[in-house]
Motif scaffolding. Structure first.
Motif, PDB file in Angstrom:
ATOM      1  N   GLY A  61     -41.900  46.368  -2.008  1.00 21.88           N
ATOM      2  CA  GLY A  61     -40.949  47.055  -1.470  1.00 21.88           C
ATOM      3  C   GLY A  61     -41.571  48.631  -2.060  1.00 21.88           C
ATOM      4  N   VAL A  62     -42.050  48.871  -3.027  1.00 19.42           N
ATOM      5  CA  VAL A  62     -42.162  50.101  -3.847  1.00 19.42           C
ATOM      6  C   VAL A  62     -43.198  50.712  -2.896  1.00 19.42           C
ATOM      7  CG1 VAL A  62     -42.865  51.244  -5.886  1.00 19.42           C
ATOM      8  CG2 VAL A  62     -40.929  49.565  -5.942  1.00 19.42           C
ATOM      9  N   VAL A  63     -44.155  49.784  -2.910  1.00 21.13           N
ATOM     10  CA  VAL A  63     -45.566  50.287  -2.282  1.00 21.13           C
ATOM     11  C   VAL A  63     -45.365  50.713  -0.707  1.00 21.13           C
ATOM     12  CG1 VAL A  63     -47.462  49.175  -1.026  1.00 21.13           C
ATOM     13  CG2 VAL A  63     -46.729  48.386  -3.307  1.00 21.13           C
ATOM     14  N   GLN A  64     -44.174  50.217  -0.277  1.00 21.70           N
ATOM     15  CA  GLN A  64     -43.851  50.740   1.258  1.00 21.70           C
ATOM     16  C   GLN A  64     -43.036  51.693   1.498  1.00 21.70           C
ATOM     17  OE1 GLN A  64     -43.489  47.426   4.133  1.00 21.70           O
ATOM     18  NE2 GLN A  64     -43.495  46.230   2.294  1.00 21.70           N
ATOM     19  N   LEU A  65     -42.463  52.187   0.207  1.00 17.07           N
ATOM     20  CA  LEU A  65     -41.455  53.497   0.093  1.00 17.07           C
ATOM     21  C   LEU A  65     -41.968  54.899   0.671  1.00 17.07           C
ATOM     22  CD1 LEU A  65     -39.520  53.001  -3.009  1.00 17.07           C
ATOM     23  CD2 LEU A  65     -38.651  52.895  -0.606  1.00 17.07           C
ATOM     24  N   PRO A  66     -43.328  55.089   0.434  1.00 12.97           N
ATOM     25  CA  PRO A  66     -43.917  56.649   0.950  1.00 12.97           C
ATOM     26  C   PRO A  66     -44.016  56.455   2.434  1.00 12.97           C
ATOM     27  CG  PRO A  66     -45.323  55.722  -1.007  1.00 12.97           C
ATOM     28  CD  PRO A  66     -44.146  54.510  -0.737  1.00 12.97           C
ATOM     29  N   LEU A  67     -44.022  55.057   2.931  1.00 17.11           N
ATOM     30  CA  LEU A  67     -44.155  54.925   4.598  1.00 17.11           C
ATOM     31  C   LEU A  67     -42.909  55.531   5.088  1.00 17.11           C
ATOM     32  CD1 LEU A  67     -46.206  51.963   5.179  1.00 17.11           C
ATOM     33  CD2 LEU A  67     -46.922  54.281   5.357  1.00 17.11           C
ATOM     34  N   ALA A  68     -41.711  55.227   4.428  1.00 16.95           N
ATOM     35  CA  ALA A  68     -40.245  55.564   4.864  1.00 16.95           C
ATOM     36  C   ALA A  68     -39.680  57.027   4.681  1.00 16.95           C
ATOM     37  CB  ALA A  68     -39.232  54.565   4.142  1.00 16.95           C
ATOM     38  N   LEU A  69     -40.573  57.860   3.885  1.00 20.68           N
ATOM     39  CA  LEU A  69     -40.136  58.992   3.510  1.00 20.68           C
ATOM     40  C   LEU A  69     -40.684  60.144   4.453  1.00 20.68           C
ATOM     41  CD1 LEU A  69     -40.509  59.270  -0.569  1.00 20.68           C
ATOM     42  CD2 LEU A  69     -38.309  59.152   0.731  1.00 20.68           C
ATOM     43  N   PRO A  70     -39.916  61.024   4.897  1.00 19.01           N
ATOM     44  CA  PRO A  70     -40.724  62.132   5.471  1.00 19.01           C
ATOM     45  C   PRO A  70     -41.479  63.036   4.679  1.00 19.01           C
ATOM     46  CG  PRO A  70     -38.304  62.378   5.635  1.00 19.01           C
ATOM     47  CD  PRO A  70     -38.620  61.250   4.507  1.00 19.01           C
ATOM     48  N   LEU A 111     -42.475  65.666   3.693  1.00 13.93           N
ATOM     49  CA  LEU A 111     -42.062  66.889   2.716  1.00 13.93           C
ATOM     50  C   LEU A 111     -41.030  66.339   1.666  1.00 13.93           C
ATOM     51  CD1 LEU A 111     -40.857  69.624   5.403  1.00 13.93           C
ATOM     52  CD2 LEU A 111     -42.868  69.438   4.041  1.00 13.93           C
ATOM     53  N   ALA A 112     -40.430  65.435   2.091  1.00 11.68           N
ATOM     54  CA  ALA A 112     -39.544  64.713   1.034  1.00 11.68           C
ATOM     55  C   ALA A 112     -40.569  63.976   0.003  1.00 11.68           C
ATOM     56  CB  ALA A 112     -38.665  63.706   1.475  1.00 11.68           C
ATOM     57  N   GLY A 113     -41.579  63.513   0.232  1.00 12.41           N
ATOM     58  CA  GLY A 113     -42.624  62.811  -0.632  1.00 12.41           C
ATOM     59  C   GLY A 113     -43.092  63.976  -1.474  1.00 12.41           C
ATOM     60  N   GLY A 114     -43.351  65.201  -0.881  1.00 13.16           N
ATOM     61  CA  GLY A 114     -43.905  66.402  -1.685  1.00 13.16           C
ATOM     62  C   GLY A 114     -42.852  66.898  -2.656  1.00 13.16           C
ATOM     63  N   VAL A 115     -41.597  66.886  -2.126  1.00  8.56           N
ATOM     64  CA  VAL A 115     -40.449  67.226  -3.022  1.00  8.56           C
ATOM     65  C   VAL A 115     -40.656  66.353  -4.433  1.00  8.56           C
ATOM     66  CG1 VAL A 115     -38.101  67.695  -3.422  1.00  8.56           C
ATOM     67  CG2 VAL A 115     -39.101  68.480  -1.384  1.00  8.56           C
ATOM     68  N   LEU A 116     -40.651  65.212  -3.966  1.00 10.09           N
ATOM     69  CA  LEU A 116     -40.613  64.100  -5.276  1.00 10.09           C
ATOM     70  C   LEU A 116     -41.671  64.322  -6.084  1.00 10.09           C
ATOM     71  CD1 LEU A 116     -39.530  60.733  -3.304  1.00 10.09           C
ATOM     72  CD2 LEU A 116     -38.091  62.265  -5.005  1.00 10.09           C
ATOM     73  N   LEU A 117     -42.938  64.696  -5.566  1.00 11.68           N
ATOM     74  CA  LEU A 117     -44.207  64.986  -6.543  1.00 11.68           C
ATOM     75  C   LEU A 117     -43.950  66.148  -7.058  1.00 11.68           C
ATOM     76  CD1 LEU A 117     -47.060  64.133  -3.818  1.00 11.68           C
ATOM     77  CD2 LEU A 117     -46.257  62.751  -5.934  1.00 11.68           C
ATOM     78  N   LEU A 118     -43.179  67.104  -6.679  1.00  7.24           N
ATOM     79  CA  LEU A 118     -42.934  68.352  -7.467  1.00  7.24           C
ATOM     80  C   LEU A 118     -42.099  67.954  -8.761  1.00  7.24           C
ATOM     81  CD1 LEU A 118     -42.375  71.181  -4.849  1.00  7.24           C
ATOM     82  CD2 LEU A 118     -44.005  71.115  -6.434  1.00  7.24           C
ATOM     83  N   PHE A 119     -41.205  67.301  -8.552  1.00  5.58           N
ATOM     84  CA  PHE A 119     -40.409  66.892  -9.739  1.00  5.58           C
ATOM     85  C   PHE A 119     -41.078  66.161 -10.801  1.00  5.58           C
ATOM     86  CE2 PHE A 119     -36.297  66.210  -6.657  1.00  5.58           C
ATOM     87  CZ  PHE A 119     -36.143  67.593  -6.651  1.00  5.58           C
ATOM     88  N   GLY A 141     -47.461  67.571   4.724  1.00  6.07           N
ATOM     89  CA  GLY A 141     -46.309  67.667   4.442  1.00  6.07           C
ATOM     90  C   GLY A 141     -46.286  67.764   2.840  1.00  6.07           C
ATOM     91  N   ALA A 142     -46.771  66.622   2.254  1.00  4.87           N
ATOM     92  CA  ALA A 142     -46.595  66.424   0.827  1.00  4.87           C
ATOM     93  C   ALA A 142     -47.683  67.522   0.200  1.00  4.87           C
ATOM     94  CB  ALA A 142     -46.936  64.914   0.477  1.00  4.87           C
ATOM     95  N   THR A 143     -48.708  67.873   0.840  1.00  5.87           N
ATOM     96  CA  THR A 143     -49.723  68.853   0.180  1.00  5.87           C
ATOM     97  C   THR A 143     -49.240  70.098   0.189  1.00  5.87           C
ATOM     98  OG1 THR A 143     -51.713  67.413   1.222  1.00  5.87           O
ATOM     99  CG2 THR A 143     -52.123  69.599   0.581  1.00  5.87           C
ATOM    100  N   VAL A 144     -48.594  70.618   1.434  1.00  2.49           N
ATOM    101  CA  VAL A 144     -48.313  71.943   1.248  1.00  2.49           C
ATOM    102  C   VAL A 144     -47.048  72.346   0.195  1.00  2.49           C
ATOM    103  CG1 VAL A 144     -46.290  71.778   3.253  1.00  2.49           C
ATOM    104  CG2 VAL A 144     -47.626  73.710   2.951  1.00  2.49           C
ATOM    105  N   MET A 145     -46.321  71.028  -0.158  1.00  5.87           N
ATOM    106  CA  MET A 145     -45.321  71.331  -1.278  1.00  5.87           C
ATOM    107  C   MET A 145     -45.901  71.426  -2.286  1.00  5.87           C
ATOM    108  SD  MET A 145     -42.591  71.725   0.418  1.00  5.87           S
ATOM    109  CE  MET A 145     -41.182  71.470  -1.021  1.00  5.87           C
ATOM    110  N   LEU A 146     -46.825  70.571  -2.763  1.00  2.00           N
ATOM    111  CA  LEU A 146     -47.341  70.535  -4.135  1.00  2.00           C
ATOM    112  C   LEU A 146     -48.486  71.365  -4.445  1.00  2.00           C
ATOM    113  CD1 LEU A 146     -47.129  68.813  -6.771  1.00  2.00           C
ATOM    114  CD2 LEU A 146     -48.833  66.979  -5.781  1.00  2.00           C
TER     115      LEU A 146
END
Length: 611
Positions: free
Chosen positions: A88-97, A99-107, A197-202
């Motif tokens: 389930g954890v492996v599939q979580l990034p597919l469920a996130l927008p 940009l939201a993934g980028g925010v989590l990576l920033l945290f 999305g995640a790239t532009v945030m991080l």
């Protein structure tokens, strides 16, 4: 070439509709190429951004493959709640927008985050980290599906051939799963290459190609976007073509016609000393318990029982492939602590377990302790030399059976030959021939053979001792002729193929009183009748339908009650013998009716106390 089967129209229609929808944006972009502002493009910046995207996607894909392929294998082979949780954890990034993934990576990786000291924010490493996060699921899910499709029996057989877990993963599991895994790597690269999305945030800087495209759109609008899209589409298209070429099916030649099998060269020799096998194994499963206790001193054992009785599980426990409690001892030595690769077994499972990526020659020499001269001898003896370059898909069932047998017997040392219904997939003439030839091979070996079968005739032909299993427990064991003559119970008799069954009472002279003055003579191979139930005991008896024959000079009076139509060269006939009604198979030319006489070989009768 195999003919293409027609597809349902509705399926084709739905497929074409989605394909057109996916193609339409590209067509719309091509139409607008005339509006492109080529003069205002920052060509140097575009080249730098393309280089950053290609390099970061490559590094990210390399790291995803290094860690994701093992994770896919763990998810495919693991058991328990933790595997479900991890999947389930492996599939979580597919469920996130994104940009939201980028925010989590920033945290996690940004300034003030637990790993902020790594300095990945606004850095090439940050782009790689963002691309790994969003693209890894594509490879992991593909790898998990690919490894789950690999038959675990292939890995089990490799273990019995001396390979350790790491070698099995490299030489069996990974080669069989590599095409879907390669497709997953291509998908991961494409996803990483196009990540925004995640790239532009991080890591807004340095510009990757998607970020450069976004900036160009913000500065000059759509006309400046079109020149930027061209290299993006070109690179993605080239990689997709390369991935398709690498994962295409490889055409191979058709299977050769099956040549006559030469008999193995054997010479008369004194019977080898028996081997001492002692089993005391136990395993509890939902709805089933295996509890087998056995001690045997012989060289060929057959385990007979219905489907689901625990035959194959017992064989796998002997090979060390089942996690059971108890002991497996051979000639006084305890095999229980040893892993499969150290038990010196020659294991031939159902289906033969031939890895699809290995030729016949490589299959036969796959054991870690294979003796090349012995492998060559077995290939010659079993008629495999002309097939050495063929793959399993190009072989007939009989040829696959020979390959599996040659592979198992080419080891330097073999103490146990374990055969799990090795002839079940063959037609009757080939099964009978290979049975004779394999028996000739086994008689020339010092190893102990354990054969699992559901065919009483096979057990009788190949085994010196017979073990009957039902419901995970031994219900009868002993010398084969003894077990056939004295099954001990009706259940055991029916497992041994008994069909014509009657009742009677034991008489003092070793006969069975069937009623109406018929006394059926019984003579077993051992004991001259002394091993029969005591006088006056009610017994059940049986004979196979073909063992009761109509004869004018037959020993017993009978009466024909019904004659059927000829089937498979025999005429089903029901008759009364004493008080018993039996169905036998008579010669099709027999026209007898009413009163008749029958003959029964007293040595073929099975007798056991009535319940």
């Amino acid at each position: 070439m195999r003919a293409m089967r027609p597809m349902p129209r509705a399926v084709k229609g739905l497929a074409c509709l989605l394909g057109l929808w996916l193609l339409a944006p590209f067509v719309a972009g091509m139409v607008r190429l005339g509006d492109a502002d080529w003069s205002g493009v920052d060509r140097a910046g575009l080249v730098r951004a393309a280089g950053v995207s290609m390099a970061s996607a490559g590094v990210a894909t390399l790291l995803i493959g290094l860690f994701g392929i093992p994770l896919g294998y763990v998810l495919a082979r693991g058991r328990g709640w933790w595997t479900v949780w991890l999947g389930g954890v492996v599939q979580l990034p597919l469920a996130l927008p994104p940009l939201a993934g980028g925010v989590l990576l920033l945290f996690l990786l940004g300034y003030g985050g637990p790993l902020g000291g790594l300095g990945l924010s606004e850095h090439f490493g940050g782009i790689v980290a963002a691309e790994m996060f969003v693209a890894a699921p594509f490879l992991i899910i593909a790898a998990r599906s690919a490894f789950a499709a690999v038959d675990p029996v292939l890995e089990d057989v490799a273990a019995t051939l001396g390979h350790r877990p790491g070698a099995i993963f490299r030489r069996v599991s990974l080669p069989l799963a590599w095409r879907p895994i390669l497709a997953g790597l291509v998908l991961a690269w494409l996803r990483a290459f196009g990540e925004f999305g995640a790239t532009v945030m991080l890591a807004y800087h340095p510009y990757s190609l998607p970020v450069f495209t976004y900036v160009a759109f913000g500065e000059a609008g759509l006309p400046a976007m079109l020149p930027v899209l061209a290299p993006t589409l070109l690179l993605a298209g080239l990689l997709m073509v390369a991935g398709h070429w690498l994962t295409r099916p490889v055409a191979r030649g058709a299977a050769p016609r099956m040549a006559p099998l030469p008999l193995p060269a054997t010479r008369e020799r004194a019977e080898a000393s028996p081997r001492h096998l002692a089993l005391a194994i136990h395993r509890d499963l939902p709805g089933f318990t295996l509890d087998v206790t056995l001690e045997s001193r012989t060289r060929r054992i057959a385990i007979l029982g219905p489907s689901g009785s625990g035959k194959s599980m017992t064989l796998r426990a002997i090979a060390g492939l089942e996690d059971v409690a108890g002991q497996v001892r051979l000639d006084g030595g305890d095999l229980s602590p040893l892993p499969p690769e150290q038990r010196a077994v020659a294991y031939v499972p159902q289906g033969y377990a031939l890895p699809a990526h290995l030729t016949v020659a490589r299959q036969v020499t796959f054991a870690t302790d294979c003796v090349p001269e012995r492998a060559a001898a077995w290939m010659g003896a079993l008629g495999l030399e002309a097939l050495s370059g063929r793959y399993p898909a190009e072989l007939s069932p009989g040829q696959r059976q020979r390959v599996a047998l040659a592979r198992a017997l080419s080891r330097r040392r073999v103490d146990l030959v374990l055969l799990d219904e090795p002839f079940s997939a063959l037609d009757a003439p080939l099964r009978a021939r290979l049975r004779r030839e394999v028996l000739a091979v086994l008689r020339g070996m010092e190893a102990l053979t354990v054969l699992v079968t559901h065919d009483p005739a096979e057990a009788l032909a190949m085994a010196e001792e017979l073990v009957l299993l039902d419901g995970g427990r031994v219900i009868r064991a002993g010398p084969t002729a003894d077990v056939f003559a004295r099954p001990g119970s009706e259940l055991a008799a029916r497992l041994l193929g008994a069909e014509a069954i009657g009742d009677g009472v034991m008489l003092p002279d070793g006969r069975i009183d069937l009623g109406q003055g018929v006394g059926l003579l019984v003579r077993h191979p051992v004991g001259e009748g002394a091993d029969l139930p005591p006088t006056g005991t009610r017994v059940r008896w049986s004979a196979r339908p073909y063992q009761i024959r109509l004869a004018k000079d037959g020993a017993y009076p009978a009466r024909i009650l019904w004659r059927g139509t000829v089937r498979d060269g025999q005429r089903p006939t029901r008759l009364r013998l004493g008080d018993a009604e039996l169905e036998i198979l008579a010669d099709p030319s027999c026209e007898a009716d009413g009163a008749c006489r029958v003959t029964i070989d007293p040595g073929c009768l099975q007798v056991w106390p009535a319940a």
